[in-house]
Design an enzyme around this catalytic site. Structure first.
Site, short mmCIF file in Angstrom:
data_model
loop_
_atom_site.label_atom_id
_atom_site.label_comp_id
_atom_site.label_asym_id
_atom_site.label_seq_id
_atom_site.Cartn_x
_atom_site.Cartn_y
_atom_site.Cartn_z
N LYS A 28 -59.34 83.28 72.62
CA LYS A 28 -59.43 83.38 74.64
C LYS A 28 -60.91 82.89 74.93
O LYS A 28 -61.82 83.17 74.19
CB LYS A 28 -58.86 85.10 74.62
CG LYS A 28 -60.08 85.08 76.16
CD LYS A 28 -59.15 86.66 77.15
CE LYS A 28 -60.38 87.15 76.26
NZ LYS A 28 -60.09 88.39 77.24
N LYS A 89 -51.00 87.02 74.63
CA LYS A 89 -50.54 87.87 75.56
C LYS A 89 -50.87 87.03 77.52
O LYS A 89 -50.79 85.85 76.91
CB LYS A 89 -52.79 88.61 75.76
CG LYS A 89 -52.80 89.06 74.01
CD LYS A 89 -53.72 89.87 73.77
CE LYS A 89 -55.07 90.23 74.94
NZ LYS A 89 -55.77 90.59 74.97
#
Length: 234
Positions: A28, A89
């Site tokens: 991320k 995700k």
């Protein structure tokens, strides 16, 4: 048992988090939003690096802060899964049509793509209502996070009882569960008894709690000590 998910912003941090005992490595970019995505070629590099290790935690990757447009969401999930990660995700927003995005991802989930829905505690008042749809679509999991990293952590937006209900309902639908959202070291004793499948960290793993800064090995060690370590699985 609860696992420790560490969000990492670079290949160097990926290695540091793995050596520091993180149970799940989450790719991320914290400078690109709540779920800032790595470039696809960098995700592939991370996967290739991890596969050279003798043992490795699972890898997850975020797809970015996307609008609730089913075509955009589906394309990005397909592209990210093709990089070889273990989980993808995707953030679901109450604006737009999140239910249509979930339905559009059902064929991918049923083909084996392991998708984790991220529901933002500071945006949703009734995130639990999506849990049946996620389960029916074949999603792998659901987690609560926060979108606005400057507005306080998860426990500022949801009480312990509300978090417990979310986790209980998600587990009842067979979903993996997670809690994240500017979690601090002193949040861990409150959240661990709720037994989410994982607790996700970025801010608490960085020096001086600066989520956009570099991962700090001492901060990671402190969080690792507070969350009982789990055996590695692929």
């Amino acid at each position: 048992m609860t696992r420790l998910l560490a969000s990492v912003a670079s290949l160097e941090e990926l290695t540091l988090a793995a050596r520091g005992g993180a149970d799940i490595l989450d790719l991320k970019d914290p400078k690109a939003g709540a779920l800032g995505a790595w470039p696809l070629d960098s995700i592939i590099s991370a996967v290739n690096m991890a596969h050279r290790w003798s043992a490795r935690p699972p890898l997850s990757a975020t797809v970015g802060d996307l609008p609730m447009d089913s075509a955009i969401v589906s394309q990005r999930v397909v592209q990210t899964w093709a990089c070889g990660v273990d989980y993808v995700k995707i953030g679901l927003l109450p604006s737009g049509d999140p239910a249509a995005c979930v339905a559009a991802l059902a064929p991918e989930a049923q083909r084996g793509t392991r998708i984790v829905a991220v529901l933002f505690a500071d945006l949703w008042t009734d995130a639990n209502r999506l849990l049946p749809d996620l389960a029916q679509a074949g999603f792998a999991g659901a987690m609560l996070d926060t979108a606005g990293k400057g507005t306080g952590g998860l426990l500022r937006h949801k009480t312990r009882d509300k978090l417990a209900r979310f986790l209980s309902q998600a587990r009842g639908f067979g979903l993996l569960t997670g809690l994240a959202g500017s979690l601090r070291l002193d949040d861990i004793p409150t959240l661990l008894p709720l037994a989410p499948d994982y607790l996700g960290f970025r801010t608490a793993l960085c020096a001086d709690g600066n989520r956009g800064g570099a991962l700090d090995s001492a901060a990671l060690a402190a969080v690792r000590d507070a969350v009982p370590e789990q055996p590695l699985t692929g």
